[in-house]
Design a protein around this motif. Structure first.
Motif, PDB file in Angstrom:
ATOM      1  N   ASN A   1       0.813  -1.209   0.000  1.00  0.00           N
ATOM      2  CA  ASN A   1       0.000   0.000   0.000  1.00  0.00           C
ATOM      3  C   ASN A   1       0.849   1.264   0.000  1.00  0.00           C
ATOM      4  O   ASN A   1       0.339   2.350   0.265  1.00  0.00           O
ATOM      5  N   HIS A   2       2.150   1.098  -0.260  1.00  0.00           N
ATOM      6  CA  HIS A   2       3.097   2.221  -0.388  1.00  0.00           C
ATOM      7  C   HIS A   2       3.243   3.024   0.913  1.00  0.00           C
ATOM      8  O   HIS A   2       3.496   4.218   0.886  1.00  0.00           O
ATOM      9  N   LEU A   3       3.094   2.329   2.042  1.00  0.00           N
ATOM     10  CA  LEU A   3       3.259   2.972   3.341  1.00  0.00           C
ATOM     11  C   LEU A   3       4.637   2.716   3.927  1.00  0.00           C
ATOM     12  O   LEU A   3       5.061   3.434   4.836  1.00  0.00           O
ATOM     13  N   LEU A   4       5.298   1.715   3.394  1.00  0.00           N
ATOM     14  CA  LEU A   4       6.672   1.385   3.782  1.00  0.00           C
ATOM     15  C   LEU A   4       7.483   1.068   2.533  1.00  0.00           C
ATOM     16  O   LEU A   4       6.944   0.526   1.565  1.00  0.00           O
ATOM     17  N   HIS A   5       8.759   1.417   2.585  1.00  0.00           N
ATOM     18  CA  HIS A   5       9.726   0.869   1.628  1.00  0.00           C
ATOM     19  C   HIS A   5      10.425  -0.270   2.354  1.00  0.00           C
ATOM     20  O   HIS A   5      10.867  -0.105   3.500  1.00  0.00           O
ATOM     21  N   ILE A   6      10.502  -1.424   1.722  1.00  0.00           N
ATOM     22  CA  ILE A   6      11.117  -2.588   2.367  1.00  0.00           C
ATOM     23  C   ILE A   6      12.237  -3.137   1.492  1.00  0.00           C
ATOM     24  O   ILE A   6      12.074  -3.290   0.275  1.00  0.00           O
ATOM     25  N   ARG A   7      13.352  -3.430   2.145  1.00  0.00           N
ATOM     26  CA  ARG A   7      14.479  -4.067   1.463  1.00  0.00           C
ATOM     27  C   ARG A   7      14.780  -5.373   2.191  1.00  0.00           C
ATOM     28  O   ARG A   7      14.721  -5.444   3.419  1.00  0.00           O
ATOM     29  N   THR A   8      15.076  -6.397   1.439  1.00  0.00           N
ATOM     30  CA  THR A   8      15.474  -7.682   2.023  1.00  0.00           C
ATOM     31  C   THR A   8      16.829  -8.082   1.443  1.00  0.00           C
ATOM     32  O   THR A   8      17.234  -7.581   0.404  1.00  0.00           O
ATOM     33  N   GLU A   9      17.487  -8.978   2.114  1.00  0.00           N
ATOM     34  CA  GLU A   9      18.776  -9.485   1.646  1.00  0.00           C
ATOM     35  C   GLU A   9      18.674 -10.979   1.428  1.00  0.00           C
ATOM     36  O   GLU A   9      18.311 -11.713   2.359  1.00  0.00           O
ATOM     37  N   PRO A  10      18.951 -11.441   0.207  1.00  0.00           N
ATOM     38  CA  PRO A  10      18.855 -12.881  -0.086  1.00  0.00           C
ATOM     39  C   PRO A  10      19.731 -13.702   0.865  1.00  0.00           C
ATOM     40  O   PRO A  10      20.857 -13.313   1.183  1.00  0.00           O
ATOM     41  N   GLY A  11      19.183 -14.797   1.320  1.00  0.00           N
ATOM     42  CA  GLY A  11      19.957 -15.694   2.169  1.00  0.00           C
ATOM     43  C   GLY A  11      19.969 -15.329   3.640  1.00  0.00           C
ATOM     44  O   GLY A  11      20.590 -16.033   4.444  1.00  0.00           O
ATOM     45  N   ASP A  12      19.315 -14.222   3.996  1.00  0.00           N
ATOM     46  CA  ASP A  12      19.281 -13.810   5.408  1.00  0.00           C
ATOM     47  C   ASP A  12      18.463 -14.829   6.206  1.00  0.00           C
ATOM     48  O   ASP A  12      17.262 -14.979   5.990  1.00  0.00           O
ATOM     49  N   LYS A  13      19.115 -15.541   7.130  1.00  0.00           N
ATOM     50  CA  LYS A  13      18.431 -16.602   7.854  1.00  0.00           C
ATOM     51  C   LYS A  13      17.378 -16.068   8.822  1.00  0.00           C
ATOM     52  O   LYS A  13      16.513 -16.820   9.289  1.00  0.00           O
TER      53      LYS A  13
ATOM     54  N   GLY B   1      15.334 -13.580   7.905  1.00  0.00           N
ATOM     55  CA  GLY B   1      14.258 -13.011   7.087  1.00  0.00           C
ATOM     56  C   GLY B   1      14.011 -11.548   7.369  1.00  0.00           C
ATOM     57  O   GLY B   1      12.867 -11.071   7.340  1.00  0.00           O
ATOM     58  N   ALA B   2      15.095 -10.808   7.643  1.00  0.00           N
ATOM     59  CA  ALA B   2      14.955  -9.417   8.075  1.00  0.00           C
ATOM     60  C   ALA B   2      14.281  -8.548   7.017  1.00  0.00           C
ATOM     61  O   ALA B   2      14.504  -8.712   5.812  1.00  0.00           O
ATOM     62  N   ARG B   3      13.445  -7.617   7.482  1.00  0.00           N
ATOM     63  CA  ARG B   3      12.839  -6.597   6.636  1.00  0.00           C
ATOM     64  C   ARG B   3      13.432  -5.256   7.058  1.00  0.00           C
ATOM     65  O   ARG B   3      13.241  -4.813   8.184  1.00  0.00           O
ATOM     66  N   TYR B   4      14.177  -4.625   6.145  1.00  0.00           N
ATOM     67  CA  TYR B   4      14.758  -3.308   6.399  1.00  0.00           C
ATOM     68  C   TYR B   4      13.762  -2.266   5.898  1.00  0.00           C
ATOM     69  O   TYR B   4      13.547  -2.128   4.697  1.00  0.00           O
ATOM     70  N   CYS B   5      13.148  -1.544   6.822  1.00  0.00           N
ATOM     71  CA  CYS B   5      11.973  -0.726   6.512  1.00  0.00           C
ATOM     72  C   CYS B   5      12.260   0.769   6.617  1.00  0.00           C
ATOM     73  O   CYS B   5      13.048   1.203   7.460  1.00  0.00           O
ATOM     74  N   THR B   6      11.574   1.538   5.786  1.00  0.00           N
ATOM     75  CA  THR B   6      11.604   3.000   5.848  1.00  0.00           C
ATOM     76  C   THR B   6      10.174   3.509   5.681  1.00  0.00           C
ATOM     77  O   THR B   6       9.480   3.141   4.725  1.00  0.00           O
ATOM     78  N   LEU B   7       9.725   4.347   6.617  1.00  0.00           N
ATOM     79  CA  LEU B   7       8.386   4.930   6.504  1.00  0.00           C
ATOM     80  C   LEU B   7       8.317   5.861   5.303  1.00  0.00           C
ATOM     81  O   LEU B   7       9.276   6.567   4.982  1.00  0.00           O
ATOM     82  N   THR B   8       7.170   5.908   4.650  1.00  0.00           N
ATOM     83  CA  THR B   8       6.954   6.852   3.559  1.00  0.00           C
ATOM     84  C   THR B   8       6.064   7.991   4.049  1.00  0.00           C
ATOM     85  O   THR B   8       5.415   7.899   5.099  1.00  0.00           O
ATOM     86  N   GLY B   9       6.028   9.069   3.281  1.00  0.00           N
ATOM     87  CA  GLY B   9       5.153  10.183   3.645  1.00  0.00           C
ATOM     88  C   GLY B   9       3.692   9.767   3.670  1.00  0.00           C
ATOM     89  O   GLY B   9       2.891  10.292   4.455  1.00  0.00           O
ATOM     90  N   LYS B  10       3.353   8.814   2.822  1.00  0.00           N
ATOM     91  CA  LYS B  10       1.969   8.358   2.752  1.00  0.00           C
ATOM     92  C   LYS B  10       1.539   7.681   4.046  1.00  0.00           C
ATOM     93  O   LYS B  10       0.356   7.674   4.396  1.00  0.00           O
ATOM     94  N   ALA B  11       2.499   7.123   4.790  1.00  0.00           N
ATOM     95  CA  ALA B  11       2.174   6.472   6.061  1.00  0.00           C
ATOM     96  C   ALA B  11       1.613   7.488   7.049  1.00  0.00           C
ATOM     97  O   ALA B  11       0.625   7.217   7.748  1.00  0.00           O
ATOM     98  N   TYR B  12       2.225   8.677   7.111  1.00  0.00           N
ATOM     99  CA  TYR B  12       1.739   9.717   8.009  1.00  0.00           C
ATOM    100  C   TYR B  12       0.354  10.194   7.583  1.00  0.00           C
ATOM    101  O   TYR B  12      -0.530  10.422   8.414  1.00  0.00           O
ATOM    102  N   GLU B  13       0.176  10.358   6.264  1.00  0.00           N
ATOM    103  CA  GLU B  13      -1.120  10.798   5.754  1.00  0.00           C
ATOM    104  C   GLU B  13      -2.209   9.786   6.087  1.00  0.00           C
ATOM    105  O   GLU B  13      -3.324  10.157   6.470  1.00  0.00           O
ATOM    106  N   ALA B  14      -1.870   8.508   5.954  1.00  0.00           N
ATOM    107  CA  ALA B  14      -2.859   7.463   6.226  1.00  0.00           C
ATOM    108  C   ALA B  14      -3.286   7.479   7.681  1.00  0.00           C
ATOM    109  O   ALA B  14      -4.479   7.395   8.001  1.00  0.00           O
ATOM    110  N   VAL B  15      -2.326   7.592   8.581  1.00  0.00           N
ATOM    111  CA  VAL B  15      -2.636   7.600  10.014  1.00  0.00           C
ATOM    112  C   VAL B  15      -3.415   8.859  10.385  1.00  0.00           C
ATOM    113  O   VAL B  15      -4.408   8.804  11.123  1.00  0.00           O
TER     114      VAL B  15
END
Length: 238
Positions: free
Chosen positions: A64-76, A78-92
């Motif tokens: 829903n474009h509220l977070l940017h998520i990056r993952t790293e292949p092979g990460d045991k 399953g970490a999600r590296y997250c960044t809030l987007t401006g749309k997240a604030y608007e949604a809340v």
């Protein structure tokens, strides 16, 4: 429109509230181990338990474009590296008040035929099932819908004269001395019904009964939906 569950909305609210309170930065990491989920971010002394956070919930926020998520292949983990987007604030801030487009379903009732008149479903829809883009098939379906409407007028109006058709049939039902005249407290309402059904018979039923009309799918669908409404109004007068 945000396609989120209540728990996913609650998760985003919690994250935004903590960021605004400067309890965590806009960039953070969730990871999972044998004991469940954990939250980590730069400057934190360690990993904070986050048992209610799932990968699926974070992925839903990202979709829903509220977070940017990056993952790293092979990460045991399953970490999600997250960044809030401006749309997240608007949604809340708007309490997820995205425009309600549920009205579209009511403007396109043929998309949901569950409430369609049984006779229309059994007699018109099979015709269209062999090629819904063909105007010739819509011609047949519209003609059949017109016949169903006249038959319902005879049935509800208790008209036994087999020669009564078209406007004559409508007048026998909704005329001043019609069989359903007593159903109306106001004469103007009775006349309105008479004019409505007579108009449909004259403008739509008669042309399709006497010549090939070949309506477009849009026109044919609109007519069938309109006939469905007219059938319901008749049944309400029983």
């Amino acid at each position: 429109m945000y396609n989120l569950t209540p728990s996913q909305k609650a998760l985003l609210r919690s994250i935004v509230e903590q960021v605004r309170a400067k309890q965590m930065p806009e960039e953070f990491t969730f990871m999972w181990g044998t004991e469940g989920g954990f939250l980590h971010y730069e400057g934190a002394p360690g990993f904070y338990p986050a048992p209610d956070v799932t990968k699926g919930a974070l992925d839903a926020l990202a979709a829903n474009h509220l977070l940017h998520i990056r993952t790293e292949p092979g990460d045991k983990f399953g970490a999600r590296y997250c960044t809030l987007t401006g749309k997240a604030y608007e949604a809340v801030d708007s309490n997820f008040a995205a425009p309600d487009i549920s009205f579209v379903r009511h403007l396109t009732p043929l998309a949901d035929i569950t409430a369609l008149d049984t006779e229309l479903k059994h007699r018109c829809l099979p015709i269209l099932g062999t090629g819904a883009a063909d105007p010739k098939l819509w011609d047949s379906a519209v003609r059949t819908a017109g016949v169903i409407l006249e038959e319902r007028l005879r049935d509800v109006g208790a008209i036994t004269d087999p020669h009564a058709v078209g406007r004559d049939l409508v007048n026998k039902v909704f005329g001043k001395t019609g069989t359903l005249a007593g159903k109306f407290a106001q004469d103007a309402e009775r006349e309105g019904h008479r004019d409505l059904y007579a108009g449909v018979v004259g403008a739509f039923r008669n042309p399709s009964a006497h010549r090939l009309v070949d309506p477009t799918p849009h026109e044919g669908g609109a007519f069938i939906v309109f006939v469905n409404l007219l059938l319901k109004k008749l049944d309400d007068l029983r």
